[in-house]
Design an enzyme around this catalytic site. Structure first.
Site: not given
Length: 294
Positions: A108, A181
């Site tokens: 990701s 993230k």
């Protein structure tokens, strides 16, 4: 002139010699010999004692030689245990309060981070050091963001050893139950996507994001949210393959998709493995420099 008879002269000399002998005997009787105050053993006795000492010395030396290796080994073991305990304690304290290593569990964050990369996380963030837009952060699963993943079984003994080594900080955390993230919005920020050029805007300022993976759009999902107090809005750099705030904001206003700051473990600030890609992780301060306060 008459002379004494020869017999008388001889008798006088004899008497004088006798007196000298008597005087010598008397002197010997009045002066003690060396043995009187400091008796010395006879020569055979001295040799016998020396023989006993010569016999005793090798026996004592052999006993010392038998004891010495065992004592040295015991001292070495004690030192190793003490040093090892101190090292483990320091490692645990460092891992708990300062920095911790993590595996990257997914794709990701490509191309910034690749699956199975190792990063070091600064755990002083956000407790002592504040969060900033652009920071790459590790945080606990806010709730059902992660799919269950099977744990690799190495056998009961190895499993426990790996757990213990990870617990004290000797091995990097496998990131189970954690995500990584990039912070896009801080508490109070108004984040929208997308403008006519397909860019994100923060507090009305459109931004160009150099960290987004090449070929990926800033977002294929449109949104218009305000980050609640005490929370952050996070997105992966591989925007088309990141289950981030956008996909978990059921309310559509940012209240569900935003992550509570209390769940943040820390900021990833350096990539340490593989060596060929090692380096500092930027938060791209210039990207957000022109963003106004909310």
């Amino acid at each position: 002139m008459s002379q004494p008879p020869a017999d008388a002269d001889a008798a006088g000399k004899t008497a004088a010699g006798a007196e000298d002998v008597a005087a010598g005997q008397g002197l010997a009787a009045t002066q003690p010999g060396p043995d009187a105050r400091y008796p010395m053993p006879s020569v055979p006795a001295t040799k016998a004692l020396q023989g006993e000492r010569d016999t005793a010395k090798p026996a004592a030396s052999k006993e010392e030689e038998r004891r010495r290796p065992g004592a040295a080994l015991a001292a070495a073991v004690r030192e190793f245990v003490v040093v090892g305990a101190i090292a483990l304690a320091l490692s645990f304290l460092v891992k708990t309060f300062l920095v911790q290593a993590f595996y990257i569990p997914s794709e990701s964050m490509e191309s910034t981070l690749v699956k199975n990369d190792r990063v070091i996380v600064n755990k002083l963030v956000p407790g002592l050091i504040g969060l900033h837009r652009g920071d790459v952060v590790v945080f606990e699963d806010p709730g059902n963001w992660l799919s269950p993943t099977p744990t690799k079984d190495r056998g009961p003994v190895i499993n426990e050893l790996v757990k213990a080594a990870t617990f004290v900080g000797l091995l990097p955390d496998t990131a189970e139950g954690h995500l990584i993230k990039r912070v896009i919005g801080l508490p109070g920020d108004h984040v929208t996507c997308c403008d006519a050029q397909g860019r994100l805007s923060v507090n009305g300022k459109a931004i160009n994001e150099p960290y987004v993976k090449a070929g990926e759009k800033p977002s294929e999902i449109g949104f218009d949210i305000t980050v609640p107090a005490g929370k952050i809005w996070v997105m992966g750099d591989n925007r088309g393959h990141s289950s981030d705030s956008r996909l978990h904001d059921a309310s559509g206003n940012g209240s569900d998709g935003s992550v509570d700051v209390s769940l943040v473990t820390g900021r990833a600030f350096v990539l340490v493995w593989p060596i060929g890609r090692a380096g500092w992780l930027s938060n791209y301060g210039s990207t957000f420099a022109a963003v106004p306060a909310p």
